[in-house]
Design a protein around this motif. Structure first.
Motif: not given
Length: 338
Positions: A229-240
Motif C-alpha cells: 500500500v502507498w502510505i502518506e507523509v505527515p504533512e506535505v513538505n517539499l524543497p519547493d
C-alpha cells in the motif's frame, strides 16, 4: 526542327521530374547526414521509451549516437553546453532543481507521459494492517521501527534513491523535515538491486518499506492494494513548496487514504533538447511534440525486463511495428516540418 523541339520537351519533362523527386527524397529523410547525441537516465525503467524515440529519430534519417547513460546533473549540464543533444527522461517538477543549469540553452518539448508519473512510499499490506500504519510518522513507533529493521542496526530499512537522482533530494529533505533520521535508514545503493533484495525479503515473509515511482516494474511485482500500500507523509513538505498542492492526489490505487498525501507531486515525463540543435532540426522537434507512449505499455515492458528479457532495443522495435499506423502519422508530422 521537330526533332530539336521534341528533344527539348523531353529534357524539360526530365528536369521537372527531377526537381519534384529530389525534395521528396529529402523530406522523407530530413536527418540524413546529421548525428544526434542522445542520453538516457540511469534508471532502467526509462530505457524502453528512450529506445522508441531513438529508433523513430533514425527513421527520419538521423544517425543516433547512444543513448549514453548519464546521471541527472551531468546530463543537464551537457545538454546546456551542447555536448549532448537530448534525452526523453526529464521528470518535472521533480527535476526543477536543474532548471537553472539548462534554461536558456535547452528546453522541454512534448511529453512521453503527462501527469502519470507518481512517486511515494510503500509498505507491505500485511504490516499496514498488523500495525495500523498509514504514514511515515508511524515509523517513530518503536514496534514499527523494529518490525522493518532488516539488518539489525535498530532502524527501519527503506529502499531510497542513489546519490544524484532527483528523488534523493526530496527523500533526504523528508528525513529532516519529519525528523526521521533516528528511525529510518535510507538505502542508497543501486536501485534495481536494492529493490530485488526487498522483493526477496517480502517473498520470505519479511516487512519492507520502499520508495518507488511509476512507471516501474516494482508496481507490477508488488501490486498496490494487493501486496503493498502507498502510505502518506505527515504533512506535505517539499524543497519547493510551490508544488505542495500537487503532492496530494485523488484516486491513487492502493493508497491508505483518498485523496492520498503522497508528499511528491505527480510528474510529467518529458524530452529535454538543446535549443540550438532544435532550431537546426525542426523535424526532431515536431517528432518530440507528437510522440506519446502509454504508461500501460511501459509497465508491461518493465515487467518483462524484470523477468529477464532485457533486449530493450528489440522490445522497442516490436512496439513500433505494433503501433505502425500511429507511428507513421508521427513521422509524417515530423517530415512536414522540413
Amino acid at each position: 526542327m521537330f526533332r530539336l523541339k521534341t528533344s527539348l520537351t523531353v529534357l524539360a519533362v526530365a528536369l521537372m521530374s527531377t526537381t519534384v523527386a529530389l525534395p521528396a527524397i529529402a523530406q522523407d529523410q530530413p536527418g540524413e547526414g546529421t548525428t544526434v547525441r542522445m542520453a538516457q537516465a540511469t534508471w532502467d525503467t526509462g530505457w524502453f521509451t528512450a529506445q522508441i524515440y531513438k529508433q523513430l529519430i533514425e527513421e527520419l534519417g538521423y544517425t543516433v549516437e547512444g543513448p549514453t547513460t548519464l546521471d541527472n546533473p551531468p546530463f543537464y549540464q551537457s545538454v546546456a553546453q551542447g555536448d549532448m543533444d537530448l534525452w526523453v527522461d526529464g521528470w518535472f517538477p521533480l527535476h526543477n532543481t536543474y532548471r537553472p543549469t539548462f534554461e536558456g540553452s535547452a528546453e522541454i518539448v512534448g511529453a512521453v507521459a503527462k501527469g502519470g508519473a507518481l512517486e511515494g512510499y510503500l509498505i507491505n499490506k500485511s504490516a499496514a494492517e498488523e500495525f495500523g500504519i498509514t504514514s511515515l510518522e508511524d515509523f517513530k513507533r518503536p514496534e514499527v521501527q523494529a518490525a522493518f529493521d532488516r539488518n539489525g542496526d535498530g532502524l527501519a530499512d527503506m529502499v531510497a534513491c542513489p546519490p544524484g537522482w532527483g528523488c534523493e533530494i526530496n527523500i533526504e529533505h523528508h528525513m529532516d523535515a519529519y525528523d526521521l533520521r533516528g528511525n529510518i535508514n535510507t538505502i542508497k545503493a543501486g536501485y534495481a538491486a536494492s529493490m530485488a533484495d526487498a522483493v526477496a525479503a517480502y517473498n520470505a515473509g519479511e516487512n519492507i518499506l520502499f520508495y518507488t515511482w511509476t512507471p516501474n516494474w516494482t508496481v507490477n511485482q508488488l501490486v498496490p492494494g494487493e501486496d503493498v500500500v502507498w502510505i502518506e507523509v505527515p504533512e506535505v513538505n517539499l524543497p519547493d513548496m510551490d508544488l505542495a498542492d500537487a503532492a496530494t492526489i485523488a484516486g491513487v490505487e492502493g493508497c491508505v487514504n483518498d485523496p492520498c498525501k503522497l508528499g511528491f507531486p505527480a510528474n510529467d515525463i518529458v524530452p529535454v533538447i538543446n535549443s540550438a540543435f532544435l532550431g537546426a532540426n525542426p523535424a526532431v522537434g515536431k517528432l518530440l511534440e507528437a510522440v506519446e507512449v502509454p504508461l500501460g505499455d511501459v509497465f508491461a515492458q518493465n515487467a518483462e525486463m524484470n523477468e529477464g528479457n532485457d533486449d530493450v532495443a528489440a522490445q522497442a522495435a516490436e512496439w513500433i511495428e505494433n503501433n505502425r499506423a500511429t507511428v507513421d502519422g508521427w513521422l509524417e508530422t515530423a517530415r512536414s516540418a522540413s
